[in-house]
Design a protein around this motif. Sequence first.
Motif, PDB file in Angstrom:
ATOM      1  N   ALA A  95      -7.458 -18.144  -0.403  1.00  0.00           N
ATOM      2  CA  ALA A  95      -7.792 -18.800  -1.669  1.00  0.00           C
ATOM      3  C   ALA A  95      -8.278 -17.802  -2.713  1.00  0.00           C
ATOM      4  N   MET A  96      -8.755 -16.644  -2.268  1.00  0.00           N
ATOM      5  CA  MET A  96      -9.182 -15.576  -3.159  1.00  0.00           C
ATOM      6  C   MET A  96      -8.897 -14.259  -2.453  1.00  0.00           C
ATOM      7  N   GLU A  97      -9.025 -13.177  -3.188  1.00  0.00           N
ATOM      8  CA  GLU A  97      -8.874 -11.871  -2.553  1.00  0.00           C
ATOM      9  C   GLU A  97     -10.014 -11.677  -1.548  1.00  0.00           C
ATOM     10  N   PRO A  98      -9.728 -11.227  -0.327  1.00  0.00           N
ATOM     11  CA  PRO A  98     -10.822 -10.981   0.625  1.00  0.00           C
ATOM     12  C   PRO A  98     -11.854 -10.043   0.023  1.00  0.00           C
ATOM     13  N   LEU A 279     -11.747 -13.099  -8.558  1.00  0.00           N
ATOM     14  CA  LEU A 279     -10.972 -12.321  -7.582  1.00  0.00           C
ATOM     15  C   LEU A 279      -9.786 -13.151  -7.101  1.00  0.00           C
ATOM     16  N   PRO A 280      -8.791 -13.388  -7.964  1.00  0.00           N
ATOM     17  CA  PRO A 280      -7.650 -14.208  -7.554  1.00  0.00           C
ATOM     18  C   PRO A 280      -6.824 -13.485  -6.492  1.00  0.00           C
ATOM     19  N   PRO A 281      -6.202 -14.250  -5.568  1.00  0.00           N
ATOM     20  CA  PRO A 281      -5.360 -13.611  -4.553  1.00  0.00           C
ATOM     21  C   PRO A 281      -4.097 -13.046  -5.177  1.00  0.00           C
ATOM     22  N   ALA A 282      -3.453 -12.129  -4.466  1.00  0.00           N
ATOM     23  CA  ALA A 282      -2.234 -11.506  -4.998  1.00  0.00           C
ATOM     24  C   ALA A 282      -1.106 -12.517  -5.122  1.00  0.00           C
ATOM     25  N   GLY A 338       9.248 -13.938  -1.843  1.00  0.00           N
ATOM     26  CA  GLY A 338      10.320 -13.568  -2.741  1.00  0.00           C
ATOM     27  C   GLY A 338      11.398 -12.794  -2.004  1.00  0.00           C
ATOM     28  N   ALA A 339      12.441 -12.409  -2.725  1.00  0.00           N
ATOM     29  CA  ALA A 339      13.537 -11.661  -2.131  1.00  0.00           C
ATOM     30  C   ALA A 339      13.050 -10.300  -1.645  1.00  0.00           C
ATOM     31  N   ASP A 340      13.232 -10.039  -0.346  1.00  0.00           N
ATOM     32  CA  ASP A 340      12.842  -8.767   0.280  1.00  0.00           C
ATOM     33  C   ASP A 340      11.356  -8.473   0.143  1.00  0.00           C
ATOM     34  N   ARG A 341      10.566  -9.505  -0.112  1.00  0.00           N
ATOM     35  CA  ARG A 341       9.133  -9.284  -0.344  1.00  0.00           C
ATOM     36  C   ARG A 341       8.320 -10.243   0.520  1.00  0.00           C
ATOM     37  N   PHE A 342       7.238  -9.713   1.101  1.00  0.00           N
ATOM     38  CA  PHE A 342       6.392 -10.517   1.968  1.00  0.00           C
ATOM     39  C   PHE A 342       4.929 -10.273   1.608  1.00  0.00           C
ATOM     40  N   TYR A 343       4.104 -11.205   2.025  1.00  0.00           N
ATOM     41  CA  TYR A 343       2.680 -11.171   1.686  1.00  0.00           C
ATOM     42  C   TYR A 343       1.861 -11.227   2.965  1.00  0.00           C
ATOM     43  N   ALA A 344       0.895 -10.300   3.101  1.00  0.00           N
ATOM     44  CA  ALA A 344      -0.026 -10.291   4.232  1.00  0.00           C
ATOM     45  C   ALA A 344      -1.313 -10.978   3.795  1.00  0.00           C
ATOM     46  N   PRO A 345      -1.507 -12.268   4.114  1.00  0.00           N
ATOM     47  CA  PRO A 345      -2.658 -13.004   3.587  1.00  0.00           C
ATOM     48  C   PRO A 345      -3.993 -12.473   4.072  1.00  0.00           C
ATOM     49  N   THR A 346      -4.031 -11.881   5.275  1.00  0.00           N
ATOM     50  CA  THR A 346      -5.309 -11.380   5.778  1.00  0.00           C
ATOM     51  C   THR A 346      -5.677 -10.034   5.169  1.00  0.00           C
ATOM     52  N   SER A 347      -4.769  -9.463   4.372  1.00  0.00           N
ATOM     53  CA  SER A 347      -5.055  -8.178   3.726  1.00  0.00           C
ATOM     54  C   SER A 347      -4.859  -8.241   2.219  1.00  0.00           C
ATOM     55  N   ASP A 348      -4.365  -9.399   1.708  1.00  0.00           N
ATOM     56  CA  ASP A 348      -4.043  -9.539   0.291  1.00  0.00           C
ATOM     57  C   ASP A 348      -3.153  -8.389  -0.157  1.00  0.00           C
ATOM     58  N   LYS A 355      16.608  -0.639   1.347  1.00  0.00           N
ATOM     59  CA  LYS A 355      17.504  -0.067   2.342  1.00  0.00           C
ATOM     60  C   LYS A 355      16.905   1.116   3.083  1.00  0.00           C
ATOM     61  N   SER A 356      16.039   1.869   2.429  1.00  0.00           N
ATOM     62  CA  SER A 356      15.525   3.094   3.057  1.00  0.00           C
ATOM     63  C   SER A 356      14.101   2.982   3.575  1.00  0.00           C
ATOM     64  N   GLY A 357      13.432   1.857   3.331  1.00  0.00           N
ATOM     65  CA  GLY A 357      12.061   1.750   3.803  1.00  0.00           C
ATOM     66  C   GLY A 357      11.343   0.537   3.245  1.00  0.00           C
ATOM     67  N   LEU A 358      10.054   0.669   3.102  1.00  0.00           N
ATOM     68  CA  LEU A 358       9.241  -0.417   2.562  1.00  0.00           C
ATOM     69  C   LEU A 358       8.108   0.166   1.721  1.00  0.00           C
ATOM     70  N   THR A 359       7.595  -0.658   0.808  1.00  0.00           N
ATOM     71  CA  THR A 359       6.482  -0.267  -0.052  1.00  0.00           C
ATOM     72  C   THR A 359       5.378  -1.301   0.090  1.00  0.00           C
ATOM     73  N   MET A 360       4.165  -0.848   0.356  1.00  0.00           N
ATOM     74  CA  MET A 360       3.012  -1.739   0.454  1.00  0.00           C
ATOM     75  C   MET A 360       2.143  -1.552  -0.782  1.00  0.00           C
ATOM     76  N   VAL A 361       1.788  -2.672  -1.427  1.00  0.00           N
ATOM     77  CA  VAL A 361       0.996  -2.630  -2.656  1.00  0.00           C
ATOM     78  C   VAL A 361      -0.210  -3.548  -2.497  1.00  0.00           C
ATOM     79  N   GLY A 362      -1.404  -2.999  -2.697  1.00  0.00           N
ATOM     80  CA  GLY A 362      -2.624  -3.793  -2.650  1.00  0.00           C
ATOM     81  C   GLY A 362      -2.898  -4.432  -3.987  1.00  0.00           C
ATOM     82  N   VAL A 363      -3.791  -5.430  -4.001  1.00  0.00           N
ATOM     83  CA  VAL A 363      -4.094  -6.156  -5.224  1.00  0.00           C
ATOM     84  C   VAL A 363      -4.714  -5.244  -6.280  1.00  0.00           C
ATOM     85  N   ASP A 364      -5.344  -4.143  -5.839  1.00  0.00           N
ATOM     86  CA  ASP A 364      -5.960  -3.228  -6.793  1.00  0.00           C
ATOM     87  C   ASP A 364      -4.978  -2.179  -7.301  1.00  0.00           C
ATOM     88  N   GLY A 365      -3.685  -2.324  -6.934  1.00  0.00           N
ATOM     89  CA  GLY A 365      -2.665  -1.388  -7.396  1.00  0.00           C
ATOM     90  C   GLY A 365      -2.407  -0.232  -6.457  1.00  0.00           C
TER      91      GLY A 365
END
Length: 376
Positions: A95-98, A279-282, A338-348, A355-365
Amino acid sequence: MRRLTAVILALGLSLAASPAPAEALKVVSENPPIQPGYNRFVLHSDRIGRDFAVTVNTPSATVFLPGQKLPAIYALDSGYGLAGPQGMLLGNTGAMEPAIIVSVGYLPGQTLFRNTDLLHNKLTQDGVTIGGGGAAFEAFLLEDLKPFVEAKFPADPARSVLFGHSFGGLFAANVFADKPDAFYGYVIGSASVWADPPVAARVAAAMAHAHGQRVYLSVGEKEGWMVPGGSSQMTDGFSGLMAAMTSKPGVILKTQLYAGETHLSYYPRLVTDGFPHVLPPAMALGASQTVLTPEVLARYLGVYSLPDGRKVTITRQSRGDLAGQVSGIPQVPLQQNGADRFYAPTSDLNVTFDKSGLTMVGVDGGTVRATRDKTP
């Protein structure tokens, strides 16, 4: 030469005899956690000359990114015993950013010291004078307690929030007036502006120095119902602060007049409404997504390498969702976002595949790239 040696020796003896600088805070006691995420301290402040009871609740969020930190909410008046548990529930359920919740209060029998600490200016009523300790308590929070918490817990210095109600709300308004950037966000409930009327004008003047602070401002509609003949002083104070902040750059403001609520009755809602605003969630809750087929999900499975050498392993859970695990860190669920995008709720945290990997982005950028090693 002998004279120089004597001077050096005398200087050395003088320095050795000088007392070491006093620590700003001393840990009087630290209780073993009675449950995961619960820490309780008694801290002595040399600045103020008293002990404080400080409870620190930490969420179950998994820290994924290198150096990732969590926001911290500093709740005055011990958060009335509600802010910590409610904040954990909000953060752990998306419901909010941890966030880390730091409840600042007093030892048994010392609660009335709040009347000194939370008022920047003195107030005399019926021949009794209270207040005047607000500046010292503000320095205690910013210069002593925040560094202490940030040294012991993964608290982000740039994303701290101040939460106060009643005299605590007035204190939060005064801190904003002194230095808006002292906190990333402010939750100000039922501020007792009547006890310090100039604060509204000071807040208005401080708006020019704010830089995107998120502010939640509230009051109960029936705060004056117990006063003979009724009283509007609490709602008037709310209106004054709202006018000082409305339609001006510098803050992201949300205001709430709680219909039918009294001074204390809406406090639980102040937490559940105010915390998500500052502190809104991502990812917004309830966002609808197209269900991905097993063939599409299979594209994401495999092992990826982080720049520091750790591995990220993406697997399928029994019910078909994805899960991610960084070496040495517990596995977390990944929800489609979203397309090719997932959300980790326990980490916001948002995870985007290509094709070559993945990118992880936190709510703080905060961002980290992982390259694909292999697939199953």
